[in-house]
Structures are given as C-alpha cells and as structure tokens.
Design an enzyme around this catalytic site. Structure first.
Site, PDB file in Angstrom:
ATOM      1  N   ASP A 175     -40.580-144.554  -5.522  1.00 51.06           N
ATOM      2  CA  ASP A 175     -41.161-143.277  -5.121  1.00 51.06           C
ATOM      3  C   ASP A 175     -40.143-142.189  -5.453  1.00 51.06           C
ATOM      4  OD1 ASP A 175     -42.795-141.326  -3.943  1.00 51.06           O
ATOM      5  OD2 ASP A 175     -43.359-142.649  -2.297  1.00 51.06           O
ATOM      6  N   GLU A 204     -47.278-136.189   3.433  1.00 48.94           N
ATOM      7  CA  GLU A 204     -46.167-136.969   3.969  1.00 48.94           C
ATOM      8  C   GLU A 204     -45.075-136.073   4.533  1.00 48.94           C
ATOM      9  OE1 GLU A 204     -43.789-138.814   0.819  1.00 48.94           O
ATOM     10  OE2 GLU A 204     -44.968-137.660  -0.618  1.00 48.94           O
TER      11      GLU A 204
END
Length: 859
Positions: free
Chosen positions: A316, A518
């Site tokens: 990520d 997020e």
C-alpha cells in the site's frame, strides 16, 4: 424480525488450500519472460520494483530510471485539474508510456509501462465517470451478478483513459464499526465477500467468450490480510486472531479472487500479532513489528506457496516505511518478505530506494533469486494483460470511445444498484411509499449534500472537497424528491430554520456521516458509536428530529416522518429511529439520488412502482458500545474458532441482525420503541490546578509528528535537524532562536504533539478552570486559508478551531494568540480523551515561527 438471505456457498477450512493454477514453465509467456529477465541489468530490475506517484516523478525521470509503473493517488489529476477531461488523462499516460519506450530504445527488448489508479466505486477519479454505490451498500444487494456488471462497466471507463490497473476490489472482512475503512467492505460475512470477490475480479479482468480484452483492466485484491480485524478497529493496527480465523474469515475473499484469476494483491498496512508471523531476519538489530508488508510467512509461505498465487504483490501507499528496520528509502526487509513492487509516494523515498536496493542486491542481502522472482511476476502480469500488444495510449481504439464515460447505460446500472442496496429498517403504519401529490418537507444535514451521499474516494481521497458541479447528472436527495412531487410541493430546509413541519403531509429527514476515507474516518477506541455524539453537526440532526416530533405532537397532526440514514457503517441511532415512522439505511449510494427517491414513492396512479429488496450485510448495533456484532456462516457456526472477535450471542444483541430488511410486498407488524441509552448528567468536572507546557524554549516533552498529503503514514519530527517535505518545511531548532518554524506549503498537512505514552487525558478540567490556549508566535506569512488548532490528530473526524482569522487580522509580526478552552470545546471537539495536546492542520500556505505553546490558567 424474520429475515431471509441468499445462501452463499461457504465451507470451513482447516488448512490453506492450493488455489492458484500451476504455471507451465515451458509455455510461450514464461519462456519470453525468462529471456527478458536474463538480459536485464540490476538497475532495470529495480525500476520495475518501484512504483512512484504522479506528482513525484516526470517522464524524463521514468526514462532515466526505467520505472515499470506509476499511480495517481486519489485527488491527484493531470495538471492538478479535478475536472481534467479524458483527453488530458490519456495524454498524461501517453507521455509516460512513450518515456518507457525511449528507455529501452538501445536495448534488444522493451518492457511496457503500466499506470494504476483507485477505481473503487467506478472510475471515481475521473470527472464525468459513473459513480457506483460503495461496497457496504452493494453487499446489501445480495447480487453477485450486479457486482460483476459493475466491474465490467468500471473497466470500460478506466480503459477509455488508457489506464491499465485498478486497486480494486477491497475484499476485507470488517469486524469493528470503528474502523475508518468499514464502508469499503462488502459484508461482515466471509461467504458474501467471497461471492463478490469472484464476481468483481471477473468483471474487471474479463471472463467470458466475446469479451473485448481491450475493455479489461488488471484487478487487485486488497488488503492482504486481516485489515478488518485490527484490535479496537484501529486503522493500520494489529489483528489479534488465530490463524484459523485468519483463514476462515479474512482469507475468504482472497481465495475466491485468486481462483477467479486476480493478477495482483496489495498488502495491508496492518499487522498480525501471532507467533506464526515470524521474524525472517532475526540476526538484524531491532525486532520485527508484525506488519504485514514485512511478513515472510503470510506473503511468501502462505500467499505465494500454499495458496499458489503467481501474480505480483504490491505494498500500500508507503507501507514499507511502517515496517521495522525500514523507512521511506529503505525496504530490504519488505522485499525479502516477498513484496514485488513498492508503492512509493514522496520523491525522496523512491530516490533513496534506487540506491539502497542496489546496494543490498550487490551485497547479497537481497538475494538475486528474490529479485528475479519479483520481476518475473511483474512481467507475467504485464504479459497476461496484453500490454506488449497494446498500441501507445493515444492510439488505442477504446480511448476514442469516450462516450462510454458516464453513459446512460452505466448510470442506469448505478441506479439499479442504489435501489437494490437500500435497506428498509422500519415502516410503521405503511408510512412508505408516499403519494406523489403529497406535500413534502426535506430536512437534515444530508438534504442538500452531495458529499454525504457519495462518501470518500470520490474525485478526491476523502470526498470532502467535491461540489455538485463536479459530478454531472448528479442530484441531492432534496432535489430528487422535488422532481418527483414538483417544486411547489417540496420544501428543502436542511436546518429547519424557517419551515413548519405541521404544514406538510410528510417530513423526510436526510441525515448521516460526513464523507471520509481511511484514517480520517476512524472512530477512536474511547469514543462511542452514538451518531449524535460523533460530531456537533450530527447532534443537530437529532435535535431537528426532536423538534419536529414535538411540534407535530403539540399540533396533533398526522404528518409522518421518514428518515434516510447515509453513512459508511451501522451506528447507534436508536433515538433517531424512535423519532421516525420509517427508517432507511441508504449507505453511500452515490450521486444519482433520483433512484433512491423513486423507492420512497408510489407511481402517479397510486400503484407500487419499486420495492425495497436490500438486506443488511452488517448487523446493526443496539447500543453505542457494541462495536462487533458479526454473523457467522452456518459452516463456521459449529466451529470453535478461538480467539474469536465477538461472542457467540452477538446476533442476539443486535438491534437488526445480519440479513434483516423489510419490503412493501411483505409488510411487518409495526415496530414499538427500541431501547435507548440513558444519558448521565451527574458527572462533576473539577477545575484544573496547573497549566500545561507543550513547547517552550526549543524544548518539548511530547512526541512530535508530521503527516498529510503523500505521507499519511506519518513521520517523526526532530527539532534539531528540521525537515523539508512537499507538504511542510520545519527549520532546524537554532540554539539562539529556540523556535518552532512551521512553513505550510499548500498541501494537506498535520503537525502535532502527542503524549509519549499515547494514553488519553481528560482536558475538561481546563474548561472548568477557565483556561486558555496560548501560542506565542511570529507571523511570517498569514494563512491563505483555514489553519485549524485542535487537541487531537483526528481532523476532520473531529473539528478544529480556525485560528486563521486571528492571524490574518493581526498581520505579519509578533503575536500572542489566546483562545479560551470553552471556545475550543464549542466547536464540538471532545476533550474528555485527549492523547494529542496540540495540532495544527491546513491545506493552505502559512508560515509561523512559534516560540511557545501552552495551556494557561487565568491569574
């Protein structure tokens, strides 16, 4: 509360199954890949293993370093233009593609470049693209074929911009409502997730005869593995569960995705706190911190070997920097764990990696066999995607068919998904559907908000910057209702500032969470699930409903109230439910509100035109502390999975269990009042006796951090050396000056001071003592926009106090700002659990030279 739900096939497993198909090492692709690999230099191999971000690289640099891929993060656009047309996207991709061709012009082979994007609910970074409901809503549709068609439509729109790769689908199993990425999960049930993972991968990558390969894109299952299981729902935290649970709950989506042929898998930011997650290099100084990006067991042993996944594994965003023994420019531990591509955002990150990886390879610290495995997998994915056969981006046939972007057929598919996703939770006295000749009042914070109905990852990362003009064919829920009943019969008064509910046949309250993604969507462990307590604006929604019910009761009229709840997770809304005659969980449906509004009304002739079919894919909490209420498929119910993240009686403690949902065709008995929590007003807060020194004379007892655009993982601040990043510059602490020099550069940036033990403190005694926040500073450049002071690092999950007006009114020069603590509290900031004593946040330019930061008591 009877319910039915489609019975997805699911079975208990006691070992990791072999899912990936064994590759034929003698097939044409593998022979070609081996031939290219044997001719590549170390530098060329390293270039394939690093994926820089759009704003941090140029085509010339790609040509020089031969990077194999790049990505555009959410909220980043060609020319920094959020409304950049399709042609500019294609031109941007083409510029980099041509640079990659030039990079190999003197070599006997070439390697095509591929561009990646986050098309997670449609091609959501592209102006004009179709926006589909977020995954949490799609899970309630119980329709894998619908998801498959959405995958096909998304791939077609991505292909028109010549982008090859999307970081979707998210196949996490969210187990805690506090997790800020909860809405990205399809369901709490692994059976539903597995079914949808299969459908979406096949939709994106193509799986049937007659499907045009030029319409397909590379899919990516994320985030391997257990990110939905983190302790207390902390984003990027540790999953504390057994391997049995990891396999049966959290691996279900990946097993299905691999079986469907997914080509790439993204590793999670989170960790797995278990003995099996061993340190693969115990001889190195320090200890392994359990992060998945460094897990040799879960990447190399389980994913690649036991499951047989032969595609590529990517981190990520800057996740390698979160792993112990690594930083932005150091990732040997992560590469040796089995990661193939490092996603790197800051410029100094990829520049550092170029040198450090080469040194580690040449020294043997990173074995050449590991490098060759990584590059082989990268080339394999590119070959499977047909990238060698595709012409340059501007010449691809699909880019000339831009009419597919946001086309009628795709919007109709999105509207179908909206209708199937909404869940009717309450419908007393057949309040819904409504007559089209009714006089309607629309109230609530979501009545005229496009952000609340779209959520995060919509033209921007958090989704908070968009306006209705940014999304063609969009309408707010207020506008959609007005179109059905006519403007004369519909009044939209979001704040209930002037309209009288008594004068209407029906009140529709549109309420719900602000947009988030997020990190910013997290609910801290010490907070509750009570919607009205999360933000001041949310509490106003409750107050509006209370006011309406009181006015209707006083007038003794039959006006009814239907509430639409928008949001990325189930929340405690029992009082809001009791104040409503009908209640609908609409989730994050996207911008085409006419589809949702149509569900609420009869046809003009009084007949039923649409009906609710959605069923809850997540259990709904009965109280504000029920963070985990997770359904277990029948195949798991008999298993003693230990440790499990919720008790066996979880479903009996849900207000609405998994699979619940009403319809017009099968009306239920009227629902009585649901239990509500009593509010304790008896607590007495003592006044503080002493103040708090946060920064003074160049010294601080706090841990200082920086995070923001392109470094949301956070970076520690060292006063002695200073730091100069894309988002902010902090000069070294010069001995004579003893200052904190903060230069915000116009990107989202947070600078904050956290208590070293990370334990929260109660700051309400400062309010009781009439204390004030004092900042002694030199204003070198007044803020060009808001500059927020906060006592948390949770903006905009919690609000901030904008000090920009004070700074601008004062103008350049020395200033002492004094902000009463009660004014900070009045913004809606919760001060009873503070682990961050000071934070400044801005997306604008500002330059301050701070001498001291204190909380002071009045003399």
């Amino acid at each position: 509360m009877d319910f039915t739900i489609k019975d997805f096939h699911f079975e208990y497993r006691d070992h990791w199954p072999k899912v990936g198909k064994a590759k034929d090492l003698y097939c044409h692709n593998e022979i070609t890949i081996k031939s290219i690999l044997d001719q590549m230099t170390i530098e060329e191999k390293i270039g394939q293993m690093i994926q820089p971000e759009l704003f941090q690289i140029t085509p010339d640099e790609l040509e020089l370093y031969k990077f194999g891929s790049a990505l555009n993060g959410a909220g980043l656009f060609p020319g920094d233009d959020a409304r950049a047309p399709q042609e500019k996207w294609v031109k941007m991709v083409d510029d980099f593609w041509m640079a990659s061709q030039r990079a190999y012009k003197e070599r006997p082979f070439n390697i095509p470049f591929m561009w990646a994007t986050d098309a997670v609910h449609g091609h959501n970074n592209l102006f004009g693209a179709t926006i589909f409901p977020h995954n949490i809503g799609l899970g309630c549709a119980n329709d894998p074929y619908l998801v498959h068609r959405i995958g096909i439509a998304t791939a077609k729109e991505v292909a028109t911009t010549a982008i090859d790769w999307t970081f979707a689908p998210n196949v996490a199993a969210p187990r805690d409502y506090r997790w800020g990425r909860h809405f990205e999960g399809y369901s709490e049930s692994p059976a539903v997730i597995a079914s949808y993972a299969d459908a979406m991968v096949r939709g994106l990558q193509g799986d049937f005869v007659g499907y045009d390969p030029d319409d397909s894109v590379i899919a990516c299952a994320k985030h391997w593995i257990g990110d939905g299981a983190t302790h207390l729902g902390i984003d990027r935290g540790d999953a504390r569960c057994s391997e049995e649970m990891l396999l049966n709950i959290h691996a279900a989506g990946y097993i299905a995705a691999i079986a469907a042929g997914v080509n790439t898998i993204m590793v999670s930011f989170s960790g797995w706190d278990a003995a099996e997650n061993y340190d693969h290099s115990p001889q190195l100084p320090g200890s392994y911190n359990n992060k998945l990006a460094g897990s040799h067991y879960l990447i190399s042993d389980v994913l690649k070997t036991q499951l047989g996944f032969d595609g590529l594994v990517i981190t990520d965003w800057d996740a390698h920097a979160d792993v112990s023994r690594c930083d932005f420019g150091e990732a040997a531990y992560v590469i040796n764990a089995g990661v193939d591509i490092l996603m790197v955002s800051p410029r100094h990150g990829w520049m550092g990696l170029l040198g450090s990886l080469k040194n580690h390879i040449e020294s043997g610290h990173i074995p050449m066999a590991r490098v060759d495995d990584a590059v082989t997998r990268i080339l394999r994915v590119k070959m499977r995607a047909g990238l060698w056969e595709k012409p340059r981006p501007v010449e691809r046939p699909k880019v000339k068919n831009k009419s597919v972007i946001g086309c009628y057929e795709h919007r109709a598919l999105a509207e179908e998904a909206i209708k199937k996703s909404a869940v009717l939770l309450k419908n007393n006295s057949a309040t819904l559907p409504i007559r089209q000749d009714a006089k309607i009042l629309v109230v609530g914070s979501a009545a005229d908000s496009i952000q609340k109905i779209c959520g995060g990852w919509t033209l921007s990362w958090q989704g908070t910057e968009i306006t209705q003009d940014d999304i063609p064919h969009s309408s707010t829920i207020g506008e959609a209702i007005a179109e059905i009943v006519g403007a004369k019969n519909c009044t939209v008064d979001a704040d209930l500032s002037y309209a009288d509910p008594v004068a209407f046949d029906m009140v529709i309250a549109a309420i719900g969470e602000d947009a988030y993604a997020e990190m910013r969507g997290n609910i801290r462990p010490w907070r509750s699930l009570s919607y009205a307590k999360l933000k001041t604006s949310y509490s106003r929604d409750l107050a509006i409903l209370q006011k309406i019910r009181s006015q209707l009761s006083d007038a003794n009229v039959r006006t009814r109230v239907a509430t639409l709840f928008f949001g990325g997770r189930p929340l405690y809304v029992s009082e809001e439910i009791n104040l409503s005659d009908a209640f609908v969980a609409a989730w994050l449906p996207g911008p085409y509100s006419k589809a949702l509004a149509a569900l609420l009304f009869e046809a003009k002739n009084g007949e039923l035109q649409y009906d609710f079919s959605g069923k809850l894919s997540f259990s709904w909490p009965k109280d504000s502390a029920s963070f985990q209420l997770n359904h277990r498929p029948a195949a798991l119910a008999a298993q003693n999975l230990a440790p499990f993240d919720d008790p066996m009686d979880a479903q009996t403690r849900a207000l609405f269990p998994f699979g619940y949902g009403l319809s017009y065709a099968s009306p239920a008995s009227d629902m009585g009042p649901v239990p509500v929590e009593e509010v304790d007003h008896s607590e007495i807060i003592p006044a503080a006796k002493v103040g708090l020194d946060i920064f003074e004379d160049g010294m601080s007892d706090f841990d200082w951090m920086i995070c923001g655009h392109n470094i949301w993982a956070g970076q520690r601040l060292n006063f002695q050396s200073g730091i100069n990043l894309l988002i902010v510059e902090i000069q070294p602490n010069i001995a004579e000056a003893r200052i904190l020099d903060l230069n915000f550069k116009g990107f989202a940036a947070l600078v904050y001071a956290r208590f070293p033990d990370a334990m929260p403190r109660d700051f309400r005694p400062y309010i009781a003592a009439s204390a004030f926040f004092e900042i002694d500073t030199d204003i070198l450049s007044p803020p060009e926009g808001p500059l927020y002071l906060a006592l948390h690092d949770d903006y905009p999950g919690q609000p901030g106090f904008d000090i920009a007006p004070m700074l601008c009114d004062h103008g350049p020069g020395a200033a002492i700002l004094q902000i009463p603590m009660h004014e900070i509290s009045a913004t809606g900031m919760e001060l009873n659990n503070i682990d961050t004593a000071f934070m400044l946040y801005s997306e604008s330019k500002a330059h301050l030279s701070i001498r001291s930061i204190k909380i002071k008591l009045p003399r």
